[in-house]
Each structure stands twice: as C-alpha cells, then as structure tokens.
Design an enzyme around this catalytic site. Structure first.
Site, PDB file in Angstrom:
ATOM      1  CB  THR A  99       4.056   3.094   4.961  1.00 23.42           C
ATOM      2  OG1 THR A  99       4.973   3.760   4.094  1.00 23.42           O
ATOM      3  CG2 THR A  99       2.633   3.492   4.609  1.00 23.42           C
ATOM      4  CG  HIS A 150       2.890  13.404   3.399  1.00 22.46           C
ATOM      5  ND1 HIS A 150       2.889  12.354   2.507  1.00 22.46           N
ATOM      6  CD2 HIS A 150       3.605  14.402   2.815  1.00 22.46           C
ATOM      7  CE1 HIS A 150       3.564  12.729   1.416  1.00 22.46           C
ATOM      8  NE2 HIS A 150       4.002  13.963   1.573  1.00 22.46           N
ATOM      9  NE  ARG A 201       9.625   8.514   3.092  1.00 21.10           N
ATOM     10  CZ  ARG A 201       8.463   8.040   2.643  1.00 21.10           C
ATOM     11  NH1 ARG A 201       7.376   8.816   2.631  1.00 21.10           N
ATOM     12  NH2 ARG A 201       8.371   6.819   2.204  1.00 21.10           N
ATOM     13  CG  PHE A 222      -4.761   2.642   0.229  1.00 19.66           C
ATOM     14  CD1 PHE A 222      -4.269   3.936   0.087  1.00 19.66           C
ATOM     15  CD2 PHE A 222      -3.920   1.590  -0.141  1.00 19.66           C
ATOM     16  CE1 PHE A 222      -2.989   4.180  -0.398  1.00 19.66           C
ATOM     17  CE2 PHE A 222      -2.638   1.822  -0.631  1.00 19.66           C
ATOM     18  CZ  PHE A 222      -2.176   3.128  -0.760  1.00 19.66           C
ATOM     19  CE  LYS A 230      -0.470  10.881   6.332  1.00 22.14           C
ATOM     20  NZ  LYS A 230      -0.475   9.440   5.943  1.00 22.14           N
ATOM     21  CD  GLU A 239       4.773  15.316  -1.563  1.00 20.04           C
ATOM     22  OE1 GLU A 239       4.387  14.171  -1.883  1.00 20.04           O
ATOM     23  OE2 GLU A 239       5.391  15.531  -0.491  1.00 20.04           O
ATOM     24  CE1 TYR A 241      -0.566  10.513   0.683  1.00 22.07           C
ATOM     25  CE2 TYR A 241      -2.583  11.629   1.339  1.00 22.07           C
ATOM     26  CZ  TYR A 241      -1.331  11.112   1.656  1.00 22.07           C
ATOM     27  OH  TYR A 241      -0.861  11.189   2.948  1.00 22.07           O
ATOM     28  CG  ASN A 263       0.513   6.758   8.224  1.00 21.15           C
ATOM     29  OD1 ASN A 263      -0.056   7.822   8.002  1.00 21.15           O
ATOM     30  ND2 ASN A 263       1.070   6.032   7.260  1.00 21.15           N
ATOM     31  NE  ARG A 266       3.883   7.460   8.910  1.00 24.72           N
ATOM     32  CZ  ARG A 266       4.162   7.449   7.602  1.00 24.72           C
ATOM     33  NH1 ARG A 266       5.072   6.613   7.118  1.00 24.72           N
ATOM     34  NH2 ARG A 266       3.533   8.275   6.789  1.00 24.72           N
TER      35      ARG A 266
HETATM   36  P1  IDP Z   1       4.138   7.009   3.095  1.00 22.55           P
HETATM   37  O1  IDP Z   1       3.137   7.948   3.758  1.00 22.55           O
HETATM   38  O2  IDP Z   1       4.965   6.303   4.129  1.00 22.55           O
HETATM   39  O3  IDP Z   1       4.950   7.675   2.021  1.00 22.55           O
HETATM   40  P2  IDP Z   1       2.691   5.685   0.928  1.00 22.55           P
HETATM   41  O4  IDP Z   1       2.949   4.290   0.470  1.00 22.55           O
HETATM   42  O5  IDP Z   1       3.126   6.812   0.044  1.00 22.55           O
HETATM   43  O6  IDP Z   1       3.287   5.838   2.400  1.00 22.55           O
HETATM   44  O7  IDP Z   1       1.128   5.792   1.186  1.00 22.55           O
HETATM   45  C1  IDP Z   1       0.536   7.053   1.412  1.00 22.55           C
HETATM   46  C2  IDP Z   1      -0.439   6.949   2.550  1.00 22.55           C
HETATM   47  O8  IDP Z   1      -1.506   6.096   2.141  1.00 22.55           O
HETATM   48  C3  IDP Z   1       0.105   6.300   3.816  1.00 22.55           C
HETATM   49  O9  IDP Z   1       0.813   7.198   4.633  1.00 22.55           O
HETATM   50  C4  IDP Z   1      -1.181   5.825   4.467  1.00 22.55           C
HETATM   51  O10 IDP Z   1      -1.840   6.925   5.094  1.00 22.55           O
HETATM   52  C5  IDP Z   1      -1.996   5.402   3.276  1.00 22.55           C
HETATM   53  N1  IDP Z   1      -1.847   3.969   3.020  1.00 22.55           N
HETATM   54  C6  IDP Z   1      -0.819   3.328   2.435  1.00 22.55           C
HETATM   55  N2  IDP Z   1      -1.017   2.013   2.362  1.00 22.55           N
HETATM   56  C7  IDP Z   1      -2.233   1.806   2.934  1.00 22.55           C
HETATM   57  C8  IDP Z   1      -3.024   0.646   3.157  1.00 22.55           C
HETATM   58  O11 IDP Z   1      -2.648  -0.482   2.840  1.00 22.55           O
HETATM   59  N3  IDP Z   1      -4.228   0.852   3.755  1.00 22.55           N
HETATM   60  C9  IDP Z   1      -4.674   2.073   4.119  1.00 22.55           C
HETATM   61  N4  IDP Z   1      -3.961   3.183   3.925  1.00 22.55           N
HETATM   62  C10 IDP Z   1      -2.763   3.056   3.335  1.00 22.55           C
HETATM   63 MG    MG Z   2       4.432   8.374   0.147  1.00 21.10          MG
END
Ligand code: IDP
Ligand code: MG
Length: 149
Positions: A91, A115, A85, A57, A9, A126, A49, A112, A102
């Site tokens: 996350t 992706h 993963r 968010f 990212k 994707e 997304y 974080n 992470r």
């Molecule tokens: P992942 O990246 O571990 O698969 P997801 O739940 O798919 O996590 O969420 C996608 C992305 O959205 C996360 O990597 C993060 O950048 C962002 N995200 C998820 N939850 C939050 C939150 O509570 N606040 C801000 N950003 C969030």
């Molecule tokens: Mg995800």
C-alpha cells in the site's frame, strides 16, 4: 473464472501511466473483460472504500478518488486477485518492492496510482458495484492457448 477489480486512480491517469499499467497486466497474460474511464461520484467512492470509513484518511481519500477520471477495469484469469495484488505492491509505495507498479512508479501512500481488490469475495462485490453485467465482455483471446495450458 476468477476476476478482479482494478482501478487506475486519478494520479495514474494525470501522470499518463494508463498505458504502462494496463500493459503490465496484458503482458502478464490476464484477460481484460471490462474497462471505462469515469469520474466516480462521492456516493460510489464512499461505498467502494466503506471499510475505511472510520480511518482518519477517509475523507481525503474520497476527495482524491473523485477528483478526476479513473480507469475502472475488470481482469480475469486463474489466481488473478492475488497475482494482481503482488503486481501492484504494498500500500505504501516506499515499502513496495521494485518491479511492482507502486514500487516502480509511486512514492506516496496517498498517491499510490492503482487500486486492486484484496480477495475473491471483495472482487465480486467491487465488480458489481462498478460495472453492470452488460459492460463486461466474455471473449476468448486467440493467444489463450499460448498463455494457458
Ligand atoms: P490497498 O489500496 O493497498 O488495498 P488499503 O489499506 O485498502 O490499501 O487502503 C486503501 C487506500 O487508502 C490506499 O490505497 C491509499 O490510497 C489510502 N490510504 C491507506 N492508508 C493511508 C494513509 O495512511 N494515508 C493516506 N492514505 C491512505
Ligand atoms: Mg484495500
């Protein structure tokens, strides 16, 4: 052969962590089959997304992911989706185990740094969203027999 979509990212690129992150997947023994530095359009980010579009968010996430260059990649190998993963970690980086990307390199859920596709089917969607077929290279690293039986 199984493939996954990974993207460093904008925060990972800005922080100079591209080599560190790619190095982990290389060292593990997965095969890089596609890679490009690019700034995603809003449309692409919203599609990528899309599953989160009702979340509070979402708008901030799309703003962030389109704010600068990212490194979009496709990696290949047995079990690469789930393994990547695990290597990426939870996350929220505060919950990611040390040893994960992470867990070692980030502290905030909104920053974080990487992706990774969450399932084989998502990975296929994707990959076709981010890459054209001709941007992917089928090749055999000469080290393969030393990595897989
Ligand atoms: P992942 O990246 O571990 O698969 P997801 O739940 O798919 O996590 O969420 C996608 C992305 O959205 C996360 O990597 C993060 O950048 C962002 N995200 C998820 N939850 C939050 C939150 O509570 N606040 C801000 N950003 C969030
Ligand atoms: Mg995800």
């Amino acid at each position: 052969m199984e493939r996954t979509f990974l993207a460093i990212k904008p925060d990972g690129v800005q922080r100079g962590l591209v080599g560190e992150i790619i190095g982990r997947f290389e060292a593990k023994g997965f095969k890089l089959v596609g890679m490009k530095l690019m700034t995603a359009s809003r449309e692409l980010a919203e599609q990528h997304y899309g599953v989160h579009k009702e979340r509070p968010f979402f708008a901030g996430l799309v703003d962030f992911i389109t704010s600068g260059p990212i490194v979009a990649m496709v990696w290949e190998g047995d079990g690469v989706v789930a393994s990547a993963r695990k290597m990426i970690g939870a996350t929220n980086p505060l919950n990611s185990e040390p040893g994960t990307i992470r867990g070692d390199l980030a502290v905030n859920v909104g920053r974080n740094i990487i992706h990774g596709s969450d399932a084989v089917e998502t990975a296929q969607q994707e990959i076709s969203l981010w890459f054209k077929e001709e941007e992917l290279s089928a090749w055999t690293p000469s080290l393969t027999p030393w990595i897989v039986e």
